[in-house]
Design an enzyme around this catalytic site. Sequence first.
Site, PDB file in Angstrom:
ATOM      1  N   TYR A 141       0.827  -1.253  -0.110  1.00 28.56           N
ATOM      2  CA  TYR A 141       0.065   0.017  -0.109  1.00 28.56           C
ATOM      3  C   TYR A 141       1.053   1.280   0.075  1.00 28.56           C
ATOM      4  CZ  TYR A 141      -4.491  -1.959   0.918  1.00 28.56           C
ATOM      5  OH  TYR A 141      -5.770  -2.810   0.848  1.00 28.56           O
ATOM      6  N   LYS A 191       3.348 -15.483   3.147  1.00 27.05           N
ATOM      7  CA  LYS A 191       3.432 -16.117   1.812  1.00 27.05           C
ATOM      8  C   LYS A 191       5.140 -16.235   1.973  1.00 27.05           C
ATOM      9  CE  LYS A 191       2.041 -17.920  -1.899  1.00 27.05           C
ATOM     10  NZ  LYS A 191       1.218 -19.037  -2.035  1.00 27.05           N
ATOM     11  N   ASP A 223      -2.717 -18.401   1.423  1.00 26.75           N
ATOM     12  CA  ASP A 223      -3.633 -19.013   0.631  1.00 26.75           C
ATOM     13  C   ASP A 223      -4.398 -20.108   1.588  1.00 26.75           C
ATOM     14  OD1 ASP A 223      -1.177 -20.358   0.863  1.00 26.75           O
ATOM     15  OD2 ASP A 223      -1.246 -21.188  -1.422  1.00 26.75           O
ATOM     16  N   ASP A 247      -6.251  -7.062   4.621  1.00 28.58           N
ATOM     17  CA  ASP A 247      -7.299  -6.552   3.935  1.00 28.58           C
ATOM     18  C   ASP A 247      -8.164  -7.397   3.370  1.00 28.58           C
ATOM     19  OD1 ASP A 247      -8.910  -4.367   2.632  1.00 28.58           O
ATOM     20  OD2 ASP A 247      -7.817  -4.804   0.695  1.00 28.58           O
ATOM     21  N   ASP A 251     -12.172  -9.153   5.046  1.00 30.41           N
ATOM     22  CA  ASP A 251     -13.476  -9.350   4.326  1.00 30.41           C
ATOM     23  C   ASP A 251     -14.004 -10.789   4.264  1.00 30.41           C
ATOM     24  OD1 ASP A 251     -13.400  -6.431   3.789  1.00 30.41           O
ATOM     25  OD2 ASP A 251     -13.921  -6.671   1.477  1.00 30.41           O
TER      26      ASP A 251
HETATM   27  C1  IPM Z   1     -10.200  -1.279   4.161  1.00 28.81           C
HETATM   28  C2  IPM Z   1     -10.641  -0.949   2.727  1.00 28.81           C
HETATM   29  C3  IPM Z   1      -9.364  -0.008   2.430  1.00 28.81           C
HETATM   30  C4  IPM Z   1      -8.164  -0.680   2.675  1.00 28.81           C
HETATM   31  C5  IPM Z   1      -9.553   0.877   1.108  1.00 28.81           C
HETATM   32  C6  IPM Z   1     -11.044   1.525   1.062  1.00 28.81           C
HETATM   33  C7  IPM Z   1      -8.492   1.598   0.603  1.00 28.81           C
HETATM   34  O1  IPM Z   1     -10.784  -1.936   1.610  1.00 28.81           O
HETATM   35  O2  IPM Z   1     -10.116  -0.664   4.996  1.00 28.81           O
HETATM   36  O3  IPM Z   1     -10.285  -2.471   4.284  1.00 28.81           O
HETATM   37  O4  IPM Z   1      -7.904  -1.293   1.392  1.00 28.81           O
HETATM   38  O5  IPM Z   1      -7.496  -0.534   3.462  1.00 28.81           O
HETATM   39 MG    MG Z   2     -10.632  -3.906   2.768  1.00 23.09          MG
END
Ligand code: IPM
Ligand code: MG
Length: 357
Positions: A141, A191, A223, A247, A251
């Site tokens: 990032y 990884k 993975d 990240d 999710d």
């Molecule tokens: C998160 C989001 C952010 C990230 C995006 C919106 C830049 O997905 O906070 O998880 O990747 O950190």
């Molecule tokens: Mg995210």
Amino acid sequence: MKKIAVIPGDGIGPEVIKQALKVLDVIGEKYGVEFEKEEVLMGGIAIDKTGVPLPEETIKICQASDAVLLGAVGGEKWDTLPGHLRPEAGLLGIRKALGVYANLRPAIVFPQLKSASMLKEEALQDGLDILIIRELIGGSYFGEKKKVQLEDGTYKAWDTQVYTTAEIARISHMAFDIARKRDKKLTLVDKANVLESSRLWREVVTEISKQYPDVELNFMYVDNAAMQLIRKPSQFHVILTENMFGDILSDEASMITGSLGMLPSASLGDGNVGLYEPIHGSAPDIAGQDKANPLATIMSAAMMLRYSFNMPEAAKDIENAINKVLDKGYRTLDIMSPGMAAVGCEAMGHLVVKELR
Ligand code: IPM
Ligand code: MG
């Protein structure tokens, strides 16, 4: 008096933030604490009003606050802007400016929401209480990134995955300290079979683990971790991982819990300003329709009380109130199931407030 900088942002951001602020008002009254809130611009709305996603003034106000509460940023409208001018650049910028290198993302299955999980009940029978500790201000990032045109007119682009010993060490100490207070199990997800940076993570974490002999440390490739999270989520306790893996895995973990709308987060560093935000995005498709789930943001406010203001009882109070609202069968659309009572964002906030009172 506690100073909170508030960043409503874009999309559903302002709606969910409004509910969290209502909850904080009640907590303030109940616990005799004064919260001074100052709203600041960031993301798409900041681009529209000032031309940049993260105005200097926002950084200054956030840095001078005790904590920052953030809704969400981004939207299609700004998607064609160059990278450094996109709303997301504002988000990355404020994380960096506050030095919040550790992003704590708890994934908990509320027993009332088991049926909202994407997993079969049997995969969840041991419950789920995972804390993902995601490195937040390093890795690909923030490493050097570039796009150059080649002689044949095509392009070459890169993002550098880079970590230093110091960056890994500081978050590792935090992760071991946290694991020690929970069930003393820590998994480093990486990884290391491919990436040099991952091998450095393993070296540093292994070295630091000697200072925490009571914490059981294990390693897992990312993975495999993605697969194991679905296969047997209860094997995870505290997960430590780099920025991008965190990240993605967070999710994924949210779908195990039932909804992205149920995952809060706290971002901490060595400084004293914590940043609190739901893990979900700005969901432009449902913005302004009173459909969003404010619970992730309300729980982020609870994390703020716990980590920045040392008010663990107040945090628990909010979490209990949410539990009661869910017990009574109230659901926003994202966690709706047959027989339950569908409510909007505003009503959900109000229900939590009512339980707190
Ligand atoms: C998160 C989001 C952010 C990230 C995006 C919106 C830049 O997905 O906070 O998880 O990747 O950190
Ligand atoms: Mg995210």
